[in-house]
Write an enzyme that holds these catalytic residues in place. Structure first.
Site, short mmCIF file in Angstrom:
data_model
loop_
_atom_site.label_atom_id
_atom_site.label_comp_id
_atom_site.label_asym_id
_atom_site.label_seq_id
_atom_site.Cartn_x
_atom_site.Cartn_y
_atom_site.Cartn_z
N SER A 1 -9.13 -17.56 11.22
CA SER A 1 -10.12 -16.49 11.09
C SER A 1 -10.98 -16.37 12.35
O SER A 1 -10.46 -16.08 13.42
CB SER A 1 -10.96 -16.73 9.83
OG SER A 1 -11.70 -15.58 9.49
N ASP B 1 -4.98 -10.67 2.07
CA ASP B 1 -6.23 -11.07 2.72
C ASP B 1 -7.25 -9.95 2.59
O ASP B 1 -7.01 -8.83 3.05
CB ASP B 1 -5.96 -11.37 4.20
CG ASP B 1 -7.10 -12.11 4.88
OD1 ASP B 1 -8.26 -11.85 4.53
OD2 ASP B 1 -6.82 -12.92 5.78
N HIS C 1 -6.85 -14.94 2.18
CA HIS C 1 -7.50 -15.34 3.41
C HIS C 1 -7.55 -16.85 3.58
O HIS C 1 -7.52 -17.35 4.71
CB HIS C 1 -8.93 -14.77 3.47
CG HIS C 1 -9.60 -14.96 4.80
ND1 HIS C 1 -9.14 -14.38 5.96
CD2 HIS C 1 -10.69 -15.69 5.17
CE1 HIS C 1 -9.91 -14.72 6.98
NE2 HIS C 1 -10.86 -15.51 6.52
#
Length: 246
Positions: free
Chosen positions: A99, A195, A225
């Site tokens: 991320s 996600d 995610h």
């Protein structure tokens, strides 16, 4: 065992380093996460089993590192990541960024290619301060944020989530998708189809934007995610082994 490193900027950075065969792996965590997250700890255990070197750390304002989260941004987090890579990593590393850590890994790959043996991103949130937060604000919210220096977002909880002007402005100084991005080493971009934090089309945009001889995008049906289900973790390990076998 957690150790601490005093960065050139004066921050105390918590890290855990495991010696082993190389190329080693350097893990970069996501926003509001730290080096004790599921992916970081799973990769550390895997590194111990396989004898591979492994390095993880907490960005300023996260985990055990110094700093207050609200007073930090991508600028400080990138300084921390760069300091760890240049001062603590033993030889070129396979950067594994999750991320926000994916954005950091891309910055390191761009600025310190001699220290990078390969790159694996997991839902890389490149330029998310602009393409995620700023783009979601109304013109009135954007003006308020810039005028008063912050914007409080209310999501139904007792405490609003505050976005600072520094958070947005510093992001603009660290874009990776607004100019050419060369990734001259094996690169694997991993992304879940479900996600909700980093849209899958961001991964596609990164795939098309980056230039390099060996870049592959894997879109995993049903993965979210967190990307921490057993098969997701196995895919991360396989990607590392593929681009940097020991």
């Amino acid at each position: 065992m957690t150790d601490f490193f005093d960065s050139p900027e004066g921050r105390r950075i918590a890290y855990d380093r495991r010696s082993g065969k190389g190329p080693g792996v350097m893990f970069l965590h996501g926003l509001h996460s730290d080096m004790t997250g599921t992916k970081a700890t799973a990769l550390d255990a895997w590194a111990a089993d396989t004898g591979r070197g492994f390095l993880r750390f907490d960005c300023a304002g996260h985990g055990q590192s110094s700093g207050v989260y609200a007073e930090t941004s991508i600028a400080e987090w990138y300084q921390d990541a760069r300091s760890v890579l240049l001062n603590l990593a033993e030889g070129p590393q396979v950067l594994v960024g999750s991320s926000m850590g994916g954005w950091l890994a891309l910055l390191l790959a761009r600025d310190c290619p001699e220290k990078v043996a390969g790159l694996v991103t997991i839902a890389a949130a490149a330029d998310f301060t602009e393409d995620g937060y700023w783009a979601s604000f109304s013109p009135e919210q954007q003006a308020l944020l810039m005028d008063q220096g912050y914007l409080d977002l209310h999501h139904g909880g007792p405490v609003p989530y505050r976005i600072s002007r520094k958070f947005i402005v510093d992001g603009r100084d660290h874009f990776v998708l607004r100019s050419p991005l060369s990734l001259p080493f094996p690169t694997r971009l991993l992304q879940g189809s479900e996600d909700r934090a980093v849209p899958p089309d961001w991964a596609v945009k990164l795939f098309h934007h980056a230039a390099g001889p060996d870049i592959r995008l894997t879109l995993v049906k049903g993965a979210d995610h967190n990307f921490s289900a057993p098969d997701n973790l196995a895919l991360i390990k396989a990607a590392i082994d593929e681009i940097a076998p020991i």
